[in-house]
Each structure stands twice: as structure tokens, then as C-alpha cells.
Design a protein around this motif. Sequence first.
Motif: not given
Length: 551
Positions: A530-541
Motif C-alpha cells: 500500500r502507499p506510504v502514510r507518514l507522520e513526522v512530529d515537528m512540534t518542537r521546531s
Amino acid sequence: MMQKLLRRVASTVPVWLLLLAAAFVVVWRSGALQRGVAGFPDEPAHYVTSIAIRTYFLEAAGRNPIRFLEDYYLHYPMVAIGKWPPVYYVANVLWSIPFGCSIASLIVLNAVVSAGVGILLFTALRPSLGSLPSFGAALAWLLFPATQWCSVRVMADCFLSLFALGSLLALAQYFGDGRRRWLAAYAGCACLAILTKGSGFAIIALPVLAALIARRRDWLLDLRLHAATAAVLALVMPWHLYVRHMLPLGIAPGGFSLNNLLHHLQTLASGFSAWLGPATLVSGIAGLWLVVAAGPDQPNSRHQPFWACQLAALISFLAIYVVIPMSMEPRRTLMAAPAIAALAMVPVWQLWQRSAPLLAAGLFLVILLPLARMPHWVTKPEGPWRSFVRSQMMPRIPPGSAVLIAGRVAEGAVIGEYAQVEPVPKVFLLRASKHIVESDWMGVDYRLRIPDPVLLDRFLQEIPVNWIVLESGFDSVFLPTPDSVHLDIVRGMLHRQGSGWIRVAQTKSPAGSPHAGFLELYQRANPVTRPVRLEVDMTRSLGKVLRREHQ
């Protein structure tokens, strides 16, 4: 008048060419033109950010730039504009239009800029010290271990030194003749320096410090000068206010504290000899005393605008790194290095003036020869990253795939190599240090988000990740971090019985490399399609989470 100017230029050009050649010799000796961006943790971030901005203007101009850079980060997670100001990246993009944006091209640009600092220093010193000491100061700048270290890496420090020196020299000229064009040059260079790196704010202190050192009340009360400084702050503060939430990312543990200040002073004092050369340090101290002790009518007196500004730069440019809570490294001396090189040549000039040419020549050689024989500072780390990416990863990994990169050096080195070959991203490269771990700068407050191999495998299936790059043995390239448990978790997942992961490639360091290690490429035996589902936590920046949903 014109003939005199032409003769002066003609007599100077050969020296300029020699300094440019010396800068290129430094780069050639380092092997940097054949190597990647594994020389320092900041290097891949600077390179990938330059590539991202260049790609935006060439491929996506007109799109929302913030959205574009966020999407680029999801593919190549080393975009760092905001943490650093934009001038260095704009300069790289402009250079790349005629000369390309390869890693080697940007390192050549660094060599040109470091030579430019030397040329500027020679040209400014020549009227007061003469040709030979001025050439020695410029050559010493190029050969300083700290300068060599920065000039063979994709780093912004040489640019910062160029703009800082330009601002200093323009300020000295303004103090000398009061012309407004020098005031404008001072303000312009100060803006460029501050928008190259935040430490350029040290320039703001130069006018007051120079006035106090020279004991010139009229300089201190010059309203035009203070208005120019206010204009600099008005021009640069909007950027820094806009990215203010990202500025604390480079702050060392403990913040502003007496312990940090004392530690930085100790590190600076112990490292000065290694970073700038022992003979330079001794001669520089002697030159400092000669400048401070000279009478007001002497050309090398602290009462003269040029030397007052040099002493002000020495104080301000070193003090900012002692005071602000950041790591103390060789490159922190680079803004002050031209002033140190100039002071180191004052004793040479004094000996020449006192009819002791043999002693002057001897001191000249004592300063420069040890600097030319310090090759360990210019050797850039060699590893298998480039060949691994081009021969093992790219032929195997199809577009649209997600790849987890686990390794302290490999994260930046592999992403940088991918960006060099494919500036328009086709794959998603995930950093294990961002997904498996949560930590502050330099690994402080290290916390595992995914504490065991079973949970990691489930997490990777959800994305899905079908490829993993695992690095071993390169920890000596960078300074040690407090922990690397997440790498053991990745190894545990790959090597547990029935894991479903197959090693398809392995590459070791080249023979004779001082950093022995290897890279492994693993593929999931039964890929998730299946296609890529991605999350990146950038709350600090950034104060938000970046997401890529199924498309």
C-alpha cells in the motif's frame, strides 16, 4: 590617478591568485571533492536545504514555499532553514546555477569564499603592515586548522567570516573618513552576516567597543552610526522573530549559566593552540600587546580606526560564543580568526621596521610552516556512503518506497547522497533518530518512543517501510551522543528469528579509512504494497505534525 590605481591592482592580483590557489590546495588535500557530507552533523542539513531551495525555484516556483519545504522534508528529512537563516542557502543556489549543486561544487564555493577572506585581509592590512606581513596574515588565515576544517565542509562559517570582516573593515573606513558609503557597507555586511548565522549579532557591538578601545568620544556619540545599527536590527529582526520557536534548538543543556560560561572559557583557552596554531597564539599575544601599548601617533596603535576595530572584533566575536550556551568547537573562532592573523603579523612588521629582516623572516616562517604541516585537520572522513547509495540502494529501491535509515552518520550521509543524485525526491527516507526516539539537541533527554523490536516492526508495517539501512562502526566520525539504544532495537528486530527481513547488500569502509565500519541494506521478505502514510512530529521546531496521507 587611474594609472596609479591600475599599477596597484596589477601588483596585487598575483597575491590574490596565490591565495586562491592556496585555498584550492587545502580542499584538494582533504579529499573533500570526492567525499560526501559526513564531516559534521550540520553538513548534510546545510546541503539538503540548499538542494531543496534550488529545487523549489527550478521545479516548483509559484507553489506555496512552506508547503513545498514541508513536503520535501517528508522525503529528505534534513531541511533546516529556520534553524539557520537564509543567506547561505541563497548564495549556494546562485552559485549552483552556473556551476551545479553537487557536494563538490559547494565545497569549491567554500574555498572561493575562504580565499576571499584572505584577499580582503591582505588588501586591508597592506597599507599599515606592508606586503609581506599582510600576505602572511592572509595565508595564516587560510592555513588555520579551524579555517581548513570549515572550508572542506558544506558549512556557513566561511561566509560568516567574510561578511563579518567586510563589516569590520567598512566600519574602520567610516571612522577614518566619515563617508556615508562606508556606513552603508558596514550595515549591509552586518545584515548579511546576521542572516547567515545568528552569531553575526556580535557585529552590533563593534562600534561601541571600538570607540571605547580608541577612547574616541566622537565615535561613541555618532548618531548616524547608531542609526545605521538600528537599521540593521530593523532589517534582520523580522526573520528572527518569525523563526523564534526554532532558535532554542541549538541551545546546550543548562541554558545561560555560570557553569556553561566557565566551561566555554576553559575550552576556548585549551583549544586555541590546536585550532589556530601554537606559534600564532604566541605571536598574536605579542601583537596584541604591541597594538595596545603603541602611542596614538603610531600606525599600529589601538587609537587608529583599523586596529581599534580589529581589537573590538577580537573581543566581541569570541565573547558571543563564550556567553551563549552552545557547544564550543574550532569553527567558533572563525569570525575572530582574521583579527588574530593580523595581530600575529604585527611583531613581524615591528622586527622589519627595526632593521631585523632575518628575525622577521624567521618569525614569519615559524608562524606559517607549522600550519602548513597539520594535515589531520583537513582530512575529511571517508566512508562507503556514496558508493552504497548509488550501487546498492538506488538500483533496488523503487520510487514511492519508504526507507528507514538507522545510524548516526548514515542518516545525514545517505540523505545527502540521495539529494545529490535525485534533487526531485522519489523515495521517503526516514531517520530512526526521529521516529524511534524523542530527544533534544545532542541527544539530551533521550526517550524511546518505540521501546522494543516487536512494536517497531508493527510501526514500520503501518507506514509501510520495506527497506532498512543499518550502520555499524562509524561512531568515531562525530562526537559521542548520550545514548543509541534505538540502534540496538533496530538490530534486534532485523535479527530475531522469523523477522521477515533479508539482508540484500553490505558495504564496508574503503581500505585504510580511519573510520572502519559498514552499511547493510535489508528488504522485507513479503513487502507491504500500500502507499506510504507518514507522520513526522515537528512540534518542537514547527509547532505541528507533518503528515502524508495515502494518495
